[in-house]
Design a protein around this motif. Sequence first.
Motif, PDB file in Angstrom:
ATOM      1  N   TYR A  27       1.025  -1.216  -0.009  1.00 60.16           N
ATOM      2  CA  TYR A  27       0.048  -0.403   0.374  1.00 60.16           C
ATOM      3  C   TYR A  27       0.904   1.649  -0.170  1.00 60.16           C
ATOM      4  N   ILE A  28       2.432   1.438   0.600  1.00 60.44           N
ATOM      5  CA  ILE A  28       3.011   2.723   0.981  1.00 60.44           C
ATOM      6  C   ILE A  28       3.415   2.888  -0.322  1.00 60.44           C
ATOM      7  N   ALA A  29       3.921   1.777  -1.008  1.00 58.14           N
ATOM      8  CA  ALA A  29       4.236   1.712  -2.248  1.00 58.14           C
ATOM      9  C   ALA A  29       3.663   2.190  -3.329  1.00 58.14           C
ATOM     10  N   GLN A  30       2.390   1.985  -2.937  1.00 54.40           N
ATOM     11  CA  GLN A  30       1.484   2.739  -4.170  1.00 54.40           C
ATOM     12  C   GLN A  30       0.733   4.072  -4.219  1.00 54.40           C
ATOM     13  N   HIS A  31       0.896   4.153  -2.815  1.00 52.07           N
ATOM     14  CA  HIS A  31      -0.408   5.308  -2.306  1.00 52.07           C
ATOM     15  C   HIS A  31       1.141   6.724  -1.710  1.00 52.07           C
ATOM     16  N   GLY A  32       1.757   5.602  -1.411  1.00 47.26           N
ATOM     17  CA  GLY A  32       3.159   6.347  -0.697  1.00 47.26           C
ATOM     18  C   GLY A  32       2.675   6.936   0.658  1.00 47.26           C
ATOM     19  N   MET A  33       3.896   7.309   1.743  1.00 45.93           N
ATOM     20  CA  MET A  33       3.664   7.282   3.317  1.00 45.93           C
ATOM     21  C   MET A  33       3.377   8.740   3.923  1.00 45.93           C
ATOM     22  N   PRO A  34       1.721   8.454   4.412  1.00 46.17           N
ATOM     23  CA  PRO A  34       1.720   9.985   4.863  1.00 46.17           C
ATOM     24  C   PRO A  34       2.470  10.471   5.198  1.00 46.17           C
ATOM     25  N   ALA A  35       2.596  11.861   5.928  1.00 44.74           N
ATOM     26  CA  ALA A  35       3.654  12.965   6.783  1.00 44.74           C
ATOM     27  C   ALA A  35       3.113  12.959   7.152  1.00 44.74           C
ATOM     28  N   THR A  36       1.843  13.432   7.754  1.00 38.73           N
ATOM     29  CA  THR A  36       1.327  14.138   8.602  1.00 38.73           C
ATOM     30  C   THR A  36      -0.054  13.277   9.274  1.00 38.73           C
ATOM     31  N   VAL A  37      -0.780  14.054  10.628  1.00 35.38           N
ATOM     32  CA  VAL A  37      -1.845  13.117  10.873  1.00 35.38           C
ATOM     33  C   VAL A  37      -3.084  13.846   9.596  1.00 35.38           C
ATOM     34  N   ASP A  38      -2.928  15.205   8.805  1.00 30.31           N
ATOM     35  CA  ASP A  38      -4.078  15.472   8.235  1.00 30.31           C
ATOM     36  C   ASP A  38      -3.895  14.609   7.141  1.00 30.31           C
ATOM     37  N   ALA A  39      -2.539  14.240   6.823  1.00 29.36           N
ATOM     38  CA  ALA A  39      -2.184  13.500   4.908  1.00 29.36           C
ATOM     39  C   ALA A  39      -3.666  12.009   5.212  1.00 29.36           C
ATOM     40  N   LEU A  40      -3.670  11.515   6.633  1.00 29.40           N
ATOM     41  CA  LEU A  40      -4.414  10.274   6.171  1.00 29.40           C
ATOM     42  C   LEU A  40      -6.204  10.389   5.759  1.00 29.40           C
ATOM     43  N   THR A  41      -6.788  12.308   5.634  1.00 24.87           N
ATOM     44  CA  THR A  41      -7.833  11.888   4.946  1.00 24.87           C
ATOM     45  C   THR A  41      -7.624  11.482   3.587  1.00 24.87           C
ATOM     46  N   SER A  42      -6.689  11.687   2.887  1.00 27.12           N
ATOM     47  CA  SER A  42      -6.927  11.818   1.887  1.00 27.12           C
ATOM     48  C   SER A  42      -6.574   9.878   1.560  1.00 27.12           C
ATOM     49  N   HIS A  43      -6.080   9.401   2.388  1.00 28.34           N
ATOM     50  CA  HIS A  43      -5.709   7.900   2.127  1.00 28.34           C
ATOM     51  C   HIS A  43      -7.380   6.856   2.517  1.00 28.34           C
ATOM     52  N   ALA A  44      -6.975   5.149   2.059  1.00 28.03           N
ATOM     53  CA  ALA A  44      -7.887   4.717   2.352  1.00 28.03           C
ATOM     54  C   ALA A  44      -7.683   4.540   3.705  1.00 28.03           C
ATOM     55  N   CYS A  45      -8.850   4.720   4.728  1.00 29.84           N
ATOM     56  CA  CYS A  45      -8.570   4.372   6.175  1.00 29.84           C
ATOM     57  C   CYS A  45      -9.530   3.116   6.612  1.00 29.84           C
ATOM     58  N   LEU A  46      -8.925   1.973   6.564  1.00 31.99           N
ATOM     59  CA  LEU A  46      -9.887   0.640   7.338  1.00 31.99           C
ATOM     60  C   LEU A  46     -10.340   1.050   8.568  1.00 31.99           C
ATOM     61  N   VAL A  47     -11.414   0.545   8.695  1.00 30.81           N
ATOM     62  CA  VAL A  47     -12.065   1.111   9.841  1.00 30.81           C
ATOM     63  C   VAL A  47     -12.764   0.229  10.480  1.00 30.81           C
ATOM     64  N   ALA A  48     -12.235  -0.350  12.508  1.00 34.67           N
ATOM     65  CA  ALA A  48     -13.016  -1.438  13.060  1.00 34.67           C
ATOM     66  C   ALA A  48     -13.971  -1.323  13.642  1.00 34.67           C
TER      67      ALA A  48
END
Length: 325
Positions: free
Chosen positions: A178-199
Amino acid sequence: MNPSSLERSDLELVLAIRDQGSLAGAAATLDVVPSVITKRLGALEGRLGQRLFDRTTRRLSVTAEGEAVCLHARALLEGFAALESELGERQNELVGTIRLAATFGFGRRWLGPALAAFQARHPALQIELLLTEQLPDLGAEGYDGALWLWAVQQHRAADWVTRRIARNQRVLAAAPSYIAQHGMPATVDALTSHACLVARENGEVNQRQFVLWTLRHVRDGSTARVRVQGPLASNSGEMVRDWCMAGHGVMLRSLWDIAPQLASGELVRVLPRYTMPDADIHWVAPWRPKTPRRVRLLLDHLAEQFRGEPWKPAKTGKTGTTGAR
């Protein structure tokens, strides 16, 4: 008089006189005045019809009959002690039933083996474990306690007793693919542009599109809140973990669940300086005037089992994004 009338205190008396070499010494050992020793010895010799000690104003010596009594007295007293010890152990044997609740993942992976080990040490004990994502009403439903991963709700706290059993961190993680394809989030706010898996755990049924993650900086203690979303959510933490390992997004999971995958490189830490607060493992129990001994000993056993946080990754001395704390 029949020697069967000998009592334990008689054996202790004879041994104390012989070992101390005087009536006064025996009196000090047995914490009585010397006149009591004199009277007790005279009464014993009278019952046995045998003189056990020859005594003058200057010396005391053991007769042959006294030596015979001392020889058997030592073995008999040791037998008394062994019997009392065995009876004490039997009296202290744990019996009865302990009813517990725990979350599915932690209960199956960590609590189950710890309970089996405790029961093996106390074979007369019965242990019943309910795995659930919804904390029961412990007192009303007859539970002795629960091992839980969330803080007790305030309106119930007054009725329950809680104790932290072990520290635990919930961390952000993703698969290398996933990191190779979408990059490593650099900040907490950057998580808003990533696919986050929710339990959606702990009985949560809210299906809101956005989920609020609260994260704490491990060094300065500051908190950051971010609304995340993604195409996949489940009430099963194991399912979310499987999706994450397959490269479908970023997840927030407990170290006790994913430490092996982090160590092997199947998963990598995301924003490693942030963790989710209030992820420690707690003992929760209904208040009662006196906790049964079997429950107290089980609690001590669990605290010892998890005190070292056996799920923590071993320190290798290396630094990097996957191991920063």
